[in-house]
Enzyme design. Structure first.
Site, PDB file in Angstrom:
ATOM      1  N   CYS A   2     -64.854  70.526  27.812  1.00  0.00           N
ATOM      2  CA  CYS A   2     -63.746  70.025  27.323  1.00  0.00           C
ATOM      3  C   CYS A   2     -62.277  70.333  27.876  1.00  0.00           C
ATOM      4  O   CYS A   2     -62.298  71.416  28.232  1.00  0.00           O
ATOM      5  CB  CYS A   2     -63.602  70.721  25.600  1.00  0.00           C
ATOM      6  SG  CYS A   2     -65.129  70.290  24.765  1.00  0.00           S
ATOM      7  N   ARG A  27     -63.362  67.579  34.663  1.00  0.00           N
ATOM      8  CA  ARG A  27     -64.302  68.263  34.117  1.00  0.00           C
ATOM      9  C   ARG A  27     -65.675  67.873  33.193  1.00  0.00           C
ATOM     10  O   ARG A  27     -66.486  68.534  32.950  1.00  0.00           O
ATOM     11  CB  ARG A  27     -63.204  69.137  32.984  1.00  0.00           C
ATOM     12  CG  ARG A  27     -62.319  69.978  33.631  1.00  0.00           C
ATOM     13  CD  ARG A  27     -61.523  70.669  32.562  1.00  0.00           C
ATOM     14  NE  ARG A  27     -61.886  71.432  31.761  1.00  0.00           N
ATOM     15  CZ  ARG A  27     -61.916  72.694  31.994  1.00  0.00           C
ATOM     16  NH1 ARG A  27     -61.216  73.224  33.153  1.00  0.00           N
ATOM     17  NH2 ARG A  27     -62.401  73.704  31.172  1.00  0.00           N
ATOM     18  N   TRP A  73     -66.545  67.246  25.369  1.00  0.00           N
ATOM     19  CA  TRP A  73     -67.876  67.127  25.919  1.00  0.00           C
ATOM     20  C   TRP A  73     -68.732  67.474  24.916  1.00  0.00           C
ATOM     21  O   TRP A  73     -68.738  68.721  24.485  1.00  0.00           O
ATOM     22  CB  TRP A  73     -67.902  68.135  27.310  1.00  0.00           C
ATOM     23  CG  TRP A  73     -68.951  67.765  27.928  1.00  0.00           C
ATOM     24  CD1 TRP A  73     -69.452  67.100  29.038  1.00  0.00           C
ATOM     25  CD2 TRP A  73     -70.429  68.625  27.829  1.00  0.00           C
ATOM     26  NE1 TRP A  73     -70.842  67.347  29.600  1.00  0.00           N
ATOM     27  CE2 TRP A  73     -71.258  68.307  28.752  1.00  0.00           C
ATOM     28  CE3 TRP A  73     -70.680  69.665  26.885  1.00  0.00           C
ATOM     29  CZ2 TRP A  73     -72.763  68.923  28.955  1.00  0.00           C
ATOM     30  CZ3 TRP A  73     -72.153  70.056  27.156  1.00  0.00           C
ATOM     31  CH2 TRP A  73     -73.109  69.801  27.922  1.00  0.00           C
ATOM     32  N   GLU A 492     -77.930  64.848  40.573  1.00  0.00           N
ATOM     33  CA  GLU A 492     -76.756  64.966  39.789  1.00  0.00           C
ATOM     34  C   GLU A 492     -75.864  63.678  39.810  1.00  0.00           C
ATOM     35  O   GLU A 492     -75.231  63.229  38.898  1.00  0.00           O
ATOM     36  CB  GLU A 492     -76.033  66.289  40.007  1.00  0.00           C
ATOM     37  CG  GLU A 492     -75.561  66.391  41.222  1.00  0.00           C
ATOM     38  CD  GLU A 492     -74.647  67.646  41.087  1.00  0.00           C
ATOM     39  OE1 GLU A 492     -74.294  68.374  40.279  1.00  0.00           O
ATOM     40  OE2 GLU A 492     -74.467  68.300  42.182  1.00  0.00           O
TER      41      GLU A 492
HETATM   42  C1  F6R Z   1     -73.708  71.309  41.165  1.00  0.00           C
HETATM   43  C2  F6R Z   1     -72.685  72.059  40.425  1.00  0.00           C
HETATM   44  C3  F6R Z   1     -73.180  72.973  39.338  1.00  0.00           C
HETATM   45  C4  F6R Z   1     -72.427  74.374  39.455  1.00  0.00           C
HETATM   46  C5  F6R Z   1     -72.887  75.201  38.369  1.00  0.00           C
HETATM   47  C6  F6R Z   1     -72.072  76.509  38.390  1.00  0.00           C
HETATM   48  O1  F6R Z   1     -73.118  70.364  41.992  1.00  0.00           O
HETATM   49  O2  F6R Z   1     -71.441  71.723  40.573  1.00  0.00           O
HETATM   50  O3  F6R Z   1     -74.524  73.228  39.590  1.00  0.00           O
HETATM   51  O4  F6R Z   1     -72.562  74.685  40.720  1.00  0.00           O
HETATM   52  O5  F6R Z   1     -72.579  74.453  37.022  1.00  0.00           O
HETATM   53  O6  F6R Z   1     -70.727  76.446  38.226  1.00  0.00           O
HETATM   54  P1  F6R Z   1     -69.730  77.553  38.935  1.00  0.00           P
HETATM   55  O7  F6R Z   1     -69.738  77.595  40.379  1.00  0.00           O
HETATM   56  O8  F6R Z   1     -68.357  76.938  38.549  1.00  0.00           O
HETATM   57  O9  F6R Z   1     -69.930  78.904  38.139  1.00  0.00           O
END
Ligand code: F6R
Length: 612
Positions: A2, A27, A73, A492
């Site tokens: 969100c 986001r 979201w 993804e």
């Molecule tokens: C994949 C991706 C996610 C993030 C995961 C962790 O491309 O972006 O798998 O790596 O949600 O997010 P952070 O690094 O922000 O803790």
């Protein structure tokens, strides 16, 4: 997840709020809404994109110089217009937007129902707005006091903004576990989930801390108090981010822009840290903790997703270079499995956003068990950066594309520096070896530049494989995390099923999948466990699998076996992830574009996962 944006000041709020929502689109969300306040309090919301909301409000009264807006979201209740935020209180005098999860919403909801409140949505959020109104009425208090009392009854995570009809010159905002930043302009205030909607208006920001409430009033100083009613002076910080960092700059997608930024972002992650002339590495952010790390019995890395893959590379690097045992854990598992931790352990939390709920919880757990907790974060001032004892920023710049690209390579670069720093201090690496690695690391940005020149070739390969349903990514040693990351990128953003495996594991199951329809991406660079990987390639070929191989420049052996070879410059084995990941990012990008997928905002995904 969100996104929140709010404004109070002399200007019309609507254009600022809508632009802010667009900035927060990265986001991830499924519905959007807005609330404007002058004589009346008006809410407009709908399922779909911010552009759908813009179409929906056409011809309606959107005037007002105080307002708030939200991208949702879905967690509780399907993504539809009714569940979209803002939510009204029963008397329609208070409106609220929320990012997070109210865990005890069911109990609160049934209590409120017993008191005659009717619920229109399936959300946990609606509970909170009714509760605030109930307290205002029953205790005859102003809105900020009602918010404070309500938040003391809430279990869970929240970043909330509240507007009340009775208080047309006031915004109340609060947070616990979900991010919130307040921008301070001249006679105006902005509130947002992150700094991206604010930076074109002001550089002065205040990051709210957990359990803090901001009382933002027209013509007055910002007031902050805790939910326990203690007043705090706002700590104003200067943002260093610039507007063009969060715009596409001529690229079709943020993801492509961010892939192309990697020569610069890797360089920035090492700038002022890698001192070739002096033959040293410095990491100022953890200087006071160097001895603690050197004496650590174990380093435990906690992270999620791509950051977890960077952590795996970190494990290989730190064990190789500094001979300190390293374990890598998914934050979500670590936080719930009663891990053995003690004061001699150093926990390193890796996170691009610095807001990932599971990683934050893992940090809290590690701290309560007495461990030293360090962070490797990209977003300056983020919750994880503030929750850790010390840390190192990756300085990759804002990452807007949901699929992480430049943040990954910057994390790996920082972990390499950390491994080298520890190795030098511990004396675990011969001097000549250490210097060779420093020089090689210094040359990585230029080598990434060279790989980006292969874009057209990679695009051509993508054309051949764009319609596949499944794919395998295989690598060994340092290339195993690269295989995992390559597979994650593909699934993804293009929704093609992709699995990453250590190449030797193929025989223990995945080989059953191989036939003439299965593309297998091998990371088969010459250094490391090369011959064994060639045997794996032979095995796939014998079963008619299609082979795409990332190889070292000049390689002849794999070329004779593979259907397609992508040649990358040679480098030291432990630096290969910094190079081999780049073609895999491009391959996923092109496949996703050719499949007409929304590359920057893939379905169901959120850039910062602020709920567990
Ligand atoms: C994949 C991706 C996610 C993030 C995961 C962790 O491309 O972006 O798998 O790596 O949600 O997010 P952070 O690094 O922000 O803790």
């Amino acid at each position: 997840m969100c996104g929140i944006v709010a404004y109070i000041g002399p200007r019309e709020a609507y254009p600022i709020l809508i632009k802010g929502l667009h900035r927060l689109e990265y986001r991830g969300y499924d519905s959007a809404g807005i609330c404007l306040l002058n004589d009346d309090i008006r809410v407009f919301k709908c399922k779909g994109k911010v552009s759908d909301l813009e179409a929906f409000v056409e011809g309606k009264n959107i005037s007002g110089n105080i307002g708030m807006a939200h991208t949702r979201w879905a967690t509780h209740g399907e993504p539809n217009t009714i569940n979209a935020h803002p939510h009204f209180s029963q008397n329609r005098t208070i409106a609220l937007i929320h990012n997070g999860i109210i865990e005890n919403y069911a109990v609160l909801r049934s209590e409120l129902k017993n008191r005659g409140y009717q619920f229109t949505s399936d959300t946990d959020t609606e509970v909170l707005v009714h509760l605030i109104e109930d307290i205002m009425i029953s205790e005859q208090v102003a809105v900020e006091e009602a918010v404070r009392v309500a938040l003391n009854q809430v279990i869970g995570a929240y970043a909330i903004v509240i507007l009340a009809k009775e208080f047309p010159d006031k915004i109340i905002a609060a947070r616990k576990g979900s991010p919130m930043v307040i921008g301070i302009g001249k006679g105006e205030f902005f509130v947002a989930s992150d700094a991206t909607p604010l930076i074109e208006y002001t550089n002065n920001v205040v990051y709210l801390n957990d359990e803090e409430i901001a009382i933002i009033e027209r013509g007055k100083e910002l007031k902050i108090k805790t939910i326990k009613n203690q007043s705090h002076s706002p700590y104003i910080q200067k943002l260093s981010m610039s507007l063009n960092e969060i715009e596409k700059g001529g690229f079709e997608h943020f993801m492509l822009k961010e892939i192309y930024e990697q020569p610069r972002s890797i360089f920035d992650s090492m700038r002022g840290r890698l001192h070739i002339d002096q033959g040293i590495v410095t990491l100022g952010g953890i200087r006071d903790y160097e001895q603690k790390i050197l004496n650590a019995k174990r380093i435990i890395i906690v992270a999620c997703g791509t950051s977890w893959h960077a952590g795996l590379v970190g494990e290989y690097l730190i064990e190789d270079l500094a001979r300190i045992p390293v374990e890598v854990e998914y934050s979500s598992e670590f936080r719930y499995r009663n891990p053995i931790l003690n004061e001699d352990d150093v926990v390193i939390a890796i996170s691009q956003s610095g807001e990932t709920a599971d990683t934050l919880a893992a940090i809290d757990l590690a701290k309560t068990k007495g461990a030293t907790v360090l962070g490797i974060c990209n977003v300056v001032g983020s919750s994880i950066a503030r929750a850790t004892h010390a840390g190192v920023y990756t300085h990759a710049g804002p990452e807007i594309g949901v699929a992480s690209t430049k943040a990954f390579t910057a994390q790996v670069a920082v972990l390499t520096l950390l491994g080298l720093l520890l190795a030098q201090k511990k004396g675990t690496l011969p001097n000549s070896e250490f210097h060779k690695l420093l020089l090689e690391l210094d040359s990585i940005p230029a080598k990434v530049e060279q790989i980006l020149l292969l874009n057209e070739k990679i695009r051509d390969i993508a054309t051949i494989y764009k319609d596949v349903k499944n794919s395998l990514y295989l690598g060994r040693g340092y290339n195993f995390p690269v295989a995992l990351e390559g597979a994650l990128k593909l699934k993804e953003i293009s929704y093609v099923h992709a699995e990453g495996y250590p190449a030797a594991e193929m025989k223990h199951g995945p080989i059953a999948l191989i036939d003439e329809h299965m593309p297998v991406v091998f990371i088969a660079t010459r250094r490391g466990i090369y011959e064994k990987v060639i045997s794996n390639i032979e095995e796939v070929k014998a079963r008619k699998g299609k082979i795409i191989a990332i190889v070292t420049e000049g390689d002849e052996s794999v070329k004779n076996l593979a259907d397609h070879c992508i040649e990358i410059p040679d480098t030291e084995e432990m630096l290969i992830p910094l190079l081999a990941t780049i073609p895999l990012q491009l391959l996923s990008y092109h496949i996703a574009v050719m499949r007409n997928c929304n590359v920057d905002q893939p379905r169901n995904l959120a850039k910062s996962v602020t709920v567990e």
